[in-house]
Design an enzyme around this catalytic site. Structure first.
Site: not given
Ligand code: P1T
Length: 384
Positions: A46, A98, A175, A200
């Site tokens: 961890r 988001y 972000d 992503k």
């Molecule tokens: O899904 P995760 O890895 O926890 O990330 C969250 C997140 C943070 N910032 C942005 C700009 C994002 O688009 C996301 C996650 N977004 C999606 C799952 C979506 O379909 O928009």
């Protein structure tokens, strides 16, 4: 080193024991010590894992930052940043972001006493206007932006916002998920912290969930590393390997994402049944000039609205795709279509969404790297 070379080589060395060119997956939970406290720098997985260390160093290099810290998801990374604060501290966030980010702010951290103010930061003047004397008496600790924003693809001027935050001793988080480090490096424009949903474009193949933070400040990095270990939202080594592999083609994928999305946006813009296309690569986009200055390409995301704003018609289109898949997420090689109001942004109350311009009929596309003619043909048959 230029970007493509860094993507493939930064932080990556052949394995010292075998010469393996690919970073090994250190699938272990612990490390044997010679004597209590006498070890090779790794105690418990961890706290540290060599596969994760390589990925963290690679990500830091891609964002021109000093420290990279990975978490089990993008929201795990968001959670770690919000844990830097104390009850009473305020964060000003852009009003288009988001849905999950909005949810963790309002439904988790607000309950622990953090304060949030949501402002349209696509106009930096609105940040100045939102900063009341009370806000400036030390209460406001951070400004949080996405650019381009999810899902309306608004552009926020990072350098202009950074100039304001710096003058008031406020930290700026960007972000950078939608742009990826290939198209935009917020630290170079004055941001203090960059956050990615690695899930992503960085992962790029829709097979991993992960988050990352990149920053230069040693003290904040130390605290975030402490939170990574103390709170435990760490990614596993297999996922770190998959992301390292994904990143090796990031620059090549992003070129095709941008090329395809520009063509798809232009196709949609001239379609008689489409009333609006949100894509910074279009000259009609209000952030087009800013995007040309701030980004090295316009990205792979767009959203659009159909003429007439009919919900049944929007649903019919989303059900009719053959190549685009109806799914949450974005940034993979395959094209996806999302309905933000019921999927990714459902956790934002309807009145709040509508006040910010997010209509129930908005359709979001993550344009993949397939042959663009097939994507346009699919849109043509679905929209009709
Ligand atoms: O899904 P995760 O890895 O926890 O990330 C969250 C997140 C943070 N910032 C942005 C700009 C994002 O688009 C996301 C996650 N977004 C999606 C799952 C979506 O379909 O928009």
């Amino acid at each position: 080193m230029k970007f493509g070379t860094k993507a493939i080589h930064a932080g990556v060395e052949p394995d010292p024991t075998t010469g393996a060119i690919m970073t090994p997956i250190y699938q272990t939970s612990t490390y044997v010590q010679e004597s209590p406290g006498k070890h090779k720098g790794y105690e418990y997985a961890r706290t540290q894992n060599p596969t994760r260390t390589v990925l963290q160093n690679n990500l830091a290099a891609l964002e021109n930052g000093k420290h990279g810290i990975c978490y089990s998801s993008g929201l795990g990374a968001t959670d770690a940043i919000l844990k830097l604060f104390r009850p009473g501290d305020q964060i000003i966030a852009s009003n288009d972001l988001y849905g999950g980010t909005y949810r963790i702010m309002v439904r988790v951290f607000q309950e622990f006493g953090l304060k949030f103010k949501f402002v349209d930061l696509s106009d930096p003047g609105k940040l100045e206007a939102a900063l009341t004397p009370d806000d400036l008496s030390g209460r406001t600790k951070m400004v949080w932006i996405e650019t381009p924003t999810n899902p309306l693809l608004r552009l926020v001027d990072i350098a202009a916002i950074a100039a304001i935050t710096k003058s008031h001793g406020i930290q700026l988080v960007v972000d950078n998920t939608f742009a990826s480090p290939y198209l935009q490096n917020p630290l170079d424009l004055g941001a203090d912290i960059v956050l990615h949903s690695v899930t992503k474009y960085l992962g790029g193949h829709s097979d991993t969930v992960m988050g990352a933070i990149i920053l230069n400040n040693d003290e904040t990095a130390q605290r975030l590393t402490f939170i990574q270990n103390a709170c435990g939202a760490v990614p596993g080594p297999q996922d770190c390997f998959l992301v390292l592999r994904g990143i090796k083609t990031l620059h090549v994928r992003m070129e095709r994402h941008c090329e395809n999305t520009q063509k798809v946006a232009q196709y949609l813009q001239q379609h008689p049944k489409v009333s609006q296309v949100h894509y910074p690569g279009l000259e009609s986009h209000p952030g087009h000039e800013l995007a040309k200055r701030q980004m090295r390409g316009f990205g792979g995301m767009l959203s659009f609205e159909l003429s007439g704003d009919s919900m049944p018609e929007a649903v019919r289109v989303m059900e009719s795709f053959n190549v685009f898949s109806l799914a949450e997420s974005l940034g993979g090689v395959e094209s996806l279509c999302t309905h933000p109001a019921s999927m990714t942004h459902a956790s934002i109350p309807k009145e709040e969404r509508q006040k910010n311009g997010l209509k129930d009929t908005l359709i979001r596309l993550s344009v993949g790297i397939e042959d663009v003619d097939d994507l346009i043909q699919d849109l043509a048959q679905a929209i009709g």
